[in-house]
Each structure stands twice: as structure tokens, then as C-alpha cells.
Write a protein that holds these residues in place. Sequence first.
Motif, mmCIF file in Angstrom:
data_model
loop_
_atom_site.group_PDB
_atom_site.id
_atom_site.type_symbol
_atom_site.label_atom_id
_atom_site.label_comp_id
_atom_site.label_asym_id
_atom_site.label_seq_id
_atom_site.Cartn_x
_atom_site.Cartn_y
_atom_site.Cartn_z
ATOM 1 N N THR A 82 11.583 -66.649 -33.401
ATOM 2 C CA THR A 82 10.887 -65.482 -32.858
ATOM 3 C C THR A 82 9.400 -65.491 -33.188
ATOM 4 O O THR A 82 8.697 -64.530 -32.861
ATOM 5 N N LEU A 83 8.893 -66.550 -33.808
ATOM 6 C CA LEU A 83 7.494 -66.597 -34.233
ATOM 7 C C LEU A 83 6.561 -66.637 -33.020
ATOM 8 O O LEU A 83 6.736 -67.452 -32.114
ATOM 9 N N LYS A 84 5.548 -65.782 -33.032
ATOM 10 C CA LYS A 84 4.594 -65.696 -31.933
ATOM 11 C C LYS A 84 3.176 -65.940 -32.442
ATOM 12 O O LYS A 84 2.904 -65.895 -33.653
ATOM 13 N N THR A 85 2.281 -66.162 -31.494
ATOM 14 C CA THR A 85 0.875 -66.379 -31.834
ATOM 15 C C THR A 85 0.338 -65.240 -32.682
ATOM 16 O O THR A 85 -0.391 -65.454 -33.658
ATOM 17 N N GLN A 86 0.685 -64.006 -32.323
ATOM 18 C CA GLN A 86 0.185 -62.855 -33.065
ATOM 19 C C GLN A 86 0.654 -62.865 -34.514
ATOM 20 O O GLN A 86 -0.062 -62.392 -35.408
ATOM 21 N N ASP A 87 1.812 -63.419 -34.782
ATOM 22 C CA ASP A 87 2.298 -63.501 -36.161
ATOM 23 C C ASP A 87 1.428 -64.443 -36.988
ATOM 24 O O ASP A 87 1.153 -64.180 -38.164
ATOM 25 N N LEU A 127 -3.280 -65.098 -40.993
ATOM 26 C CA LEU A 127 -4.676 -65.344 -41.333
ATOM 27 C C LEU A 127 -5.391 -64.050 -41.713
ATOM 28 O O LEU A 127 -6.276 -64.056 -42.579
ATOM 29 N N SER A 128 -5.002 -62.952 -41.071
ATOM 30 C CA SER A 128 -5.595 -61.651 -41.420
ATOM 31 C C SER A 128 -5.269 -61.261 -42.858
ATOM 32 O O SER A 128 -6.089 -60.643 -43.545
ATOM 33 N N GLN A 129 -4.051 -61.627 -43.314
ATOM 34 C CA GLN A 129 -3.717 -61.361 -44.718
ATOM 35 C C GLN A 129 -4.688 -62.078 -45.658
ATOM 36 O O GLN A 129 -5.050 -61.552 -46.722
ATOM 37 N N GLU A 163 -8.131 -60.376 -45.553
ATOM 38 C CA GLU A 163 -8.078 -59.128 -46.327
ATOM 39 C C GLU A 163 -8.213 -59.391 -47.824
ATOM 40 O O GLU A 163 -8.596 -58.499 -48.598
ATOM 41 N N GLN A 164 -7.886 -60.623 -48.228
ATOM 42 C CA GLN A 164 -8.078 -61.009 -49.631
ATOM 43 C C GLN A 164 -9.487 -61.571 -49.879
ATOM 44 O O GLN A 164 -9.791 -62.024 -50.974
ATOM 45 N N GLY A 165 -10.322 -61.543 -48.825
ATOM 46 C CA GLY A 165 -11.709 -61.980 -48.970
ATOM 47 C C GLY A 165 -11.987 -63.406 -48.541
ATOM 48 O O GLY A 165 -13.124 -63.873 -48.632
ATOM 49 N N LEU A 166 -10.986 -64.136 -48.076
ATOM 50 C CA LEU A 166 -11.185 -65.543 -47.726
ATOM 51 C C LEU A 166 -11.999 -65.678 -46.437
ATOM 52 O O LEU A 166 -11.710 -65.030 -45.435
ATOM 53 N N TYR A 167 -13.012 -66.534 -46.478
ATOM 54 C CA TYR A 167 -13.754 -66.845 -45.268
ATOM 55 C C TYR A 167 -14.000 -68.341 -45.091
ATOM 56 O O TYR A 167 -14.500 -68.775 -44.058
ATOM 57 N N ARG A 168 -13.599 -69.147 -46.115
ATOM 58 C CA ARG A 168 -13.838 -70.590 -46.003
ATOM 59 C C ARG A 168 -12.772 -71.367 -46.772
ATOM 60 O O ARG A 168 -12.416 -71.013 -47.902
ATOM 61 N N ILE A 169 -12.270 -72.424 -46.121
ATOM 62 C CA ILE A 169 -11.351 -73.359 -46.767
ATOM 63 C C ILE A 169 -12.061 -74.699 -46.888
ATOM 64 O O ILE A 169 -12.423 -75.315 -45.879
ATOM 65 N N GLU A 170 -12.293 -75.153 -48.091
ATOM 66 C CA GLU A 170 -13.037 -76.388 -48.306
ATOM 67 C C GLU A 170 -12.213 -77.637 -47.957
ATOM 68 O O GLU A 170 -12.769 -78.677 -47.600
ATOM 69 N N LYS A 203 -9.868 -71.079 -34.970
ATOM 70 C CA LYS A 203 -11.232 -70.965 -34.449
ATOM 71 C C LYS A 203 -11.571 -69.532 -34.059
ATOM 72 O O LYS A 203 -12.749 -69.140 -34.103
ATOM 73 N N SER A 204 -10.576 -68.784 -33.664
ATOM 74 C CA SER A 204 -10.827 -67.393 -33.268
ATOM 75 C C SER A 204 -10.719 -66.424 -34.439
ATOM 76 O O SER A 204 -10.871 -65.218 -34.260
ATOM 77 N N SER A 205 -10.445 -66.949 -35.632
ATOM 78 C CA SER A 205 -10.335 -66.103 -36.823
ATOM 79 C C SER A 205 -11.677 -66.041 -37.535
ATOM 80 O O SER A 205 -12.675 -66.618 -37.085
ATOM 81 N N LYS A 206 -11.702 -65.382 -38.678
ATOM 82 C CA LYS A 206 -12.921 -65.269 -39.483
ATOM 83 C C LYS A 206 -12.964 -66.302 -40.605
ATOM 84 O O LYS A 206 -13.794 -66.206 -41.515
ATOM 85 N N ILE A 207 -12.052 -67.284 -40.520
ATOM 86 C CA ILE A 207 -11.951 -68.287 -41.581
ATOM 87 C C ILE A 207 -12.474 -69.632 -41.072
ATOM 88 O O ILE A 207 -12.052 -70.116 -40.019
#
Length: 486
Positions: A112-117, A122-124, A127-134, A261-265
Amino acid sequence: MRPLVNACFLLSCLSLPVLGDDYFNNLLSIIKPPHSHTAIIATNLVTGNIIFEQNPDTLLLPASTMKLLTAVAATSSLGNEFRFSTRVYSRFPIKDGVIAGDVYISFSGDPTLKTQDLRSLLSQLTEQGLYRIEGSLYLIGQANEQLQAPGWVWDDLGICYAAPVSSFVLNRNCVHGKLSPKLASNQSQLSVPGYIPISITNTSVFDKSGIEKFCQLDLQRLPGNHFSLSGCYSGSQAIKLAIAITDPGLFMQESMSQILKSSKILLKGHISIKHQLPTQARLIAAHDSAPLPDLLGIMLIKSDNLIADSLLKQLGTKNYQGPGNFSNGSRALKDVLSGEGIVLTHAQIVDGSGLSRYNLLSARQLSQVLHLIYTDSRFAQLIDSLPVAGVSGTLKYKASFNKPPLLKHVMAKTGSMQGVDNLAGFIRSETQGDTLFVILENGQSPLEKKQQRAPFSALFLHSLMDNTLAQESQAGSALTPSSPAN
């Protein structure tokens, strides 16, 4: 042409006495399809007496009635609290908005996994402050997966009801499109959302005048989620297409790239697939599916193959403590049901959906499963998940089931594929006790199916209701509807 019957097989029309087996044998000589193999068993659940049986131990293709076995085995083994999970891990903490290493997303085959899930996952993190993965992003899934069960028909594999069963499932591993005719020509135009990471070459045409003797569409499945659509379609109206992807891992990988790419990370590294989590990775985000009863409700009402076979693989994982596949999942299903008292000695089970042409079950074995559902409180909720004649699921529009006397009184799992039309479930009526039935029809003639005014199962159930009522009336019975044991 063989005469077709409708309501005239009722007691008054046949002028037959109510004599149990004699009555039904006479009835079957009239309504039984001449070219089909059939098996029947019907039981009065109030008295426990078998009302009628014919060929109850003959092994036949169960088609989607197999999902009854999957539902019981999953409930027994996995439990009602079971959920599919998709989890995000890292060996590094989020510090000053950065993870100074790799991130891992572990997939469990959630059907049942969807794109929105995935966006919510990524939103979680944001919300923890992540904006970059090295580091890089690794998608963790099972290696060397068995995506289809033995006995699945090759022609079905490009269609979404036979989508690949994988640890990587996104949007049901299915792509929807539309094939439309072009004006003033026989050429076609294929429309598929541009953001979906597949490619389709289309050379198909529309036979608007219906002059072609042999006109059919042909979908070729090519490596890398590439497809070729050719052939012709007889008609002049646009049609909807539902195409099953061929490479779930690649589909997930490329979809995840778009989602990220469409996220804030910002991801510094790459996205690739691995088959094992590193040690000492800690959980930083999670998504869970709906609980098992909700999944089974969808599976039974909609006859959802992907949910059924995803649960079958989970049975293999749970019972054999290793990667789940069709082989160990089928073995686990059989073991679990045998432990519940179902005699499956001669049965052949190779998937959980019933798509495989290698499955073999008898009417008696399906009857045992239904009886367990009816009498054991652990499985009672499954009755409420069955399609109801003329009301819900695969029985909502089925011919003769959307009108009296079957309307609202039959709760059953259908099982249909080319040449197969099965039904297994219950009759509940205010005028008689609960009745369990299994009706299997294999080897159905396509011509006869097209010409029939009512399905064989509907004709038999119609007569079963009338005969049972007549017997109870003659015996002076005052039976009232009963409920499953709690």
C-alpha cells in the motif's frame, strides 16, 4: 443451443419433490454447464448437516478463492497487530542540520506504499532539522527476489493485477495511462504522466470501422522498465491502460530521486540499492501500513492480488526466519492451516492470490476454511470483509447477484480467471439458518459464458435457498438466523 434457465428452476417450475440429493441431482441435470468441471458442497451451519455435495474432493483451480486461505493463515500467524513498515536509518545523528554520512531506507514490501508516504518520511527528517546528507542514500531490499509465482500466465505479467511482488513496492508497482485515437487517422496517442520513470514506445492503431478480423493490442516488456505497445484496438473511444512495471528496484530508485529533489533535503552522494543494513544504524523515521485486518478487508473485498502475495511472503519470513518468497510462503501457509485443522494433504499451493494456474484445491478444503472462519472468533471479522451480493466488492455488479433472492443475502469470495468461475462463502437470510457453500467451476466455455443468462453459481444458490426454506417449512422448523461463534 442448450436451453438456458432463469427463475424457472424453482421448485414450482420443476415440479420436483424436495428430496435432498435427488432434488439437487435433478436440478443439476438442467443447470450444470455441459462443458465445465464442477464441484459443490453446501452445509447447514445451524445443524452441521451437509445439505448437498458433488465432487467435493476433486482438485480444481481455486483462482481468487485462494485468498480465503491467505486471510486465515495471515491472521493466525502474523496477528491483527501486524503492519508493513518502511524505516529510515543512519549511523550518524542529525547535527546542525546535517547527517555526516549515509542514510538507509529499509523496505518491507508494503503493498500500500504510495509516493506521499515517502514524502512524509522525508518530512519527518526535515522536522528534525535535516537539510543535507553528506553521504549517499541506500534503498534496502531483498536480494534475488522472486517477483512472480510459478504458474502465472505470461500474458498477465504486463497488467497491474499481476504486478511484481517485491520488497520494493510503490504505487502498487503500476502505471496508469490512456490510449486515444487521433483525429482523421487510425494512429493512436499514448498519455502517461511525464514524471513517472518508465518509457513506452507506441505504434498501436485504432480500427475505428471494425474491419480487421484479428485486432488486439500487444505489450512487450523490455529491460529497464521500457515497454513497446503495438497492434490494434477495435473501436474509436479512448481506453485506459494499467501497466505493471518490470523492475521494482529501478522504479523505486528513480522515483526516490525525483521525490528527494522536490524535498528540502540536499543529497551530496548518490541513490543506490543494497540488501543489508549496516550494523549500529539507528532508526530516525518510520512509516507503517494499516494493520492486518484493514489490509485483509481490502484484499477480500477488492480481490487484491498484490496484498495477498505480499502477505504470503511475510508468512515465509515469519515461519522460516529468512527472506520470504513464494516457495517458503506457500509452505508456511500450508503449515499454518494444517495446524488449524485444515486437511491439505493433496492440495497444491504456490501463491497467496490464486493467480497461479498451478494451484489446486478441493471444495471440501475450502469448506473447512470457511467453517473455521465461521466458528473461531479469531477469524469472525473476515466474514464482514467478504463481498456482499449487490452491495460491495466483486459481487456488487455480478450478474444475478444484484437482485433478489441473492441480493444482500450472499457473502462470498469470488474466484475468476479465464475458464474459471468460483464462489465460496455464506448465505444469511431472515427466513433460514446460515448456510456455508463452495461452488467451483473450471473449464468454462467462453461461448457458453457469453450466452448464459445467469452464472451457474447463482442458479445453484437460488435453488439452495428455496430448497432449504421448503425443507424447513415441511419439518415445521422455526430456525432463526444465527451469528458466528464469538
